[in-house]
Write an enzyme that holds these catalytic residues in place. Structure first.
Site, PDB file in Angstrom:
ATOM      1  N   GLY A   1       3.993  -3.448   6.831  1.00 15.06           N
ATOM      2  CA  GLY A   1       4.903  -2.852   5.769  1.00 15.06           C
ATOM      3  C   GLY A   1       6.339  -3.255   6.503  1.00 15.06           C
ATOM      4  O   GLY A   1       6.432  -4.291   6.979  1.00 15.06           O
ATOM      5  N   ASP A   2       7.094  -2.351   6.563  1.00 11.40           N
ATOM      6  CA  ASP A   2       8.570  -2.557   7.013  1.00 11.40           C
ATOM      7  C   ASP A   2       8.640  -1.935   8.480  1.00 11.40           C
ATOM      8  O   ASP A   2       9.688  -1.546   8.970  1.00 11.40           O
ATOM      9  CB  ASP A   2       9.438  -1.964   6.162  1.00 11.40           C
ATOM     10  CG  ASP A   2       9.290  -0.504   6.011  1.00 11.40           C
ATOM     11  OD1 ASP A   2       8.335   0.001   6.261  1.00 11.40           O
ATOM     12  OD2 ASP A   2      10.427   0.282   5.552  1.00 11.40           O
ATOM     13  N   GLU A   3       7.366  -2.017   9.386  1.00 11.16           N
ATOM     14  CA  GLU A   3       7.654  -1.215  10.567  1.00 11.16           C
ATOM     15  C   GLU A   3       7.434  -2.305  11.613  1.00 11.16           C
ATOM     16  O   GLU A   3       6.511  -3.184  11.589  1.00 11.16           O
ATOM     17  CB  GLU A   3       6.746  -0.215  10.680  1.00 11.16           C
ATOM     18  CG  GLU A   3       6.729   1.183   9.774  1.00 11.16           C
ATOM     19  CD  GLU A   3       5.519   2.136  10.138  1.00 11.16           C
ATOM     20  OE1 GLU A   3       4.554   1.558  10.625  1.00 11.16           O
ATOM     21  OE2 GLU A   3       5.666   3.226   9.784  1.00 11.16           O
TER      22      GLU A   3
END
Length: 382
Positions: A296-298
């Site tokens: 994801g955006d991690e």
């Protein structure tokens, strides 16, 4: 050559035997008168005169009672004479006997013993020629064997050596040197062409394997290591830090407002944002550090080999500043990325990977909560 020499020796023996018999008959005819008149001195002079150059070692004239009437013996002595006499005895041609006749009545006989010098000369010259021929044959054979070694054996050995290296060591980079013979040169060229094809296929296979390995360990969008690669690296970094009794740090990053970017501007804009954030994070790393996309955006950053709390906080500040630079999309939308960054130290805040990840994740959510309350998590504006 030896058989020819032996055959020639026996042919010469027959010739010398015949010649000795002819000489004996001639001597018998010549000394007939001396024997009739009992002139022994004349008979002896006749023997010396007639037999000086006839290959005779000894001659005797005997009367009808078998008594020696006259005799002659060659005065030459020495190893050569003894060797000739021995050779004459060995081949069985040492004596010829002829009767002395007068009016059809036998008055006595002439006995001649050959000196064997003719056969000895023939044998010595034959052996010399045989040795010369053997030497010439040996030299020619050596030259031919060396040529065979150079033109045939050596290229085949080189071909076998390269084939063994390819088979046992997978050394497809080796090549067979060109041979002098056209057939072997063509064989070597075909073998080298096969090695070229094998090398191309191996290079292609290695390239594909490298691509597959990279794809298995890296994120396809950002090019950063993926979660599996990250966890392996983190385990090794923690083991090194534990062995050296030195601290290390883990930073956990979450992009603020990323869902809003996807919902408002589409997934393509979100992908551009993630790729740019990855590039900016990568640019801030120290030698030995690792940045990874966990999903994801991690993102996560492993600060190894040595990182204290001030080091980790300074890195978090640099990352936050770098990520916060405005990003203009192709559509003209200007995004203002922001990230919440949590920090965890090893071993103070986690003695294993799960505990360290959990501590960093909790720290990140604390930061995100403060940013949300402060209203600084808006990702974009026109």
């Amino acid at each position: 050559g030896s058989l020819l020499l032996l055959a020639g020796l026996f042919a010469l023996r027959a010739h010398i035997g015949s010649n000795l018999e002819l000489t004996a008959r001639s001597v018998a005819y010549t000394v007939e008168a001396a024997l009739v008149f009992r002139d022994a001195e004349d008979a002896q002079q006749t023997l010396a005169r007639m037999l000086a150059n006839e290959g005779v070692a000894q001659a005797q004239v005997r009367d009808a009672q078998g008594k020696v009437f006259a005799q002659w013996q060659r005065s030459a002595a020495g190893p050569r004479a003894r060797l000739g006499a021995t050779l004459a005895r060995l081949v069985g041609s040492q004596q010829a006997v002829a009767p002395i006749l007068f009016g059809g009545v036998a008055l006595g006989q002439v006995a001649l013993h050959g000196d064997g010098q003719g056969m000895l000369n023939f044998l010595l010259s034959g052996v010399a020629v045989l040795l010369l021929c053997t030497a010439v044959s040996g030299a020619v054979g050596m030259a031919l064997s060396r040529r065979m070694l150079r033109d045939i054996v050596t290229p085949l050995q080189a071909l076998a050596r390269v084939a063994r290296a390819v088979h046992h060591e997978h050394a497809v980079g080796q090549r067979v040197p060109p041979a002098r013979l056209a057939e072997l040169r063509m064989l070597g060229d075909d073998f080298n062409a096969l090695l070229d094809e094998l090398e191309r296929r191996q290079s292609l296979l290695e390239e594909k394997n490298a691509q597959l390995t990279h794809s298995a360990l890296h994120d396809s969008l950002t090019g950063l290591p993926n979660r599996a690669n990250f966890e392996h690296f983190l385990q090794e970094a923690m083991a090194r830090a534990h062995a050296s009794a030195q601290p290390m740090a883990l930073l956990f990053l979450d992009n603020d407002g990323f869902k809003q970017v996807n919902d408002t501007y589409g997934h393509a804009a979100g992908d551009v944002l993630l790729a740019e954030v990855a590039r900016r994070v990568q640019a801030q790393l120290r030698p030995g550090d690792l940045a990874a996309r966990l999903g994801g955006d991690e993102f996560a950053v492993v600060m190894a080999p040595v990182a204290t709390l001030p080091d980790a906080e300074a890195m978090a500040a640099r990352l936050g500043q770098a990520i916060a630079a405005p990003l203009r999309l192709a559509s003209g939308v200007e995004l203002h990325p922001a990230a919440s960054i949590g920090v965890a130290l090893f071993p103070q805040q986690g003695s294993d990977m799960e505990a360290l990840l959990r501590t960093a994740d909790v720290a990140m959510y604390h930061v995100k909560g403060r940013r949300r309350r402060a209203g600084t998590d808006t990702p974009a504006r026109r």
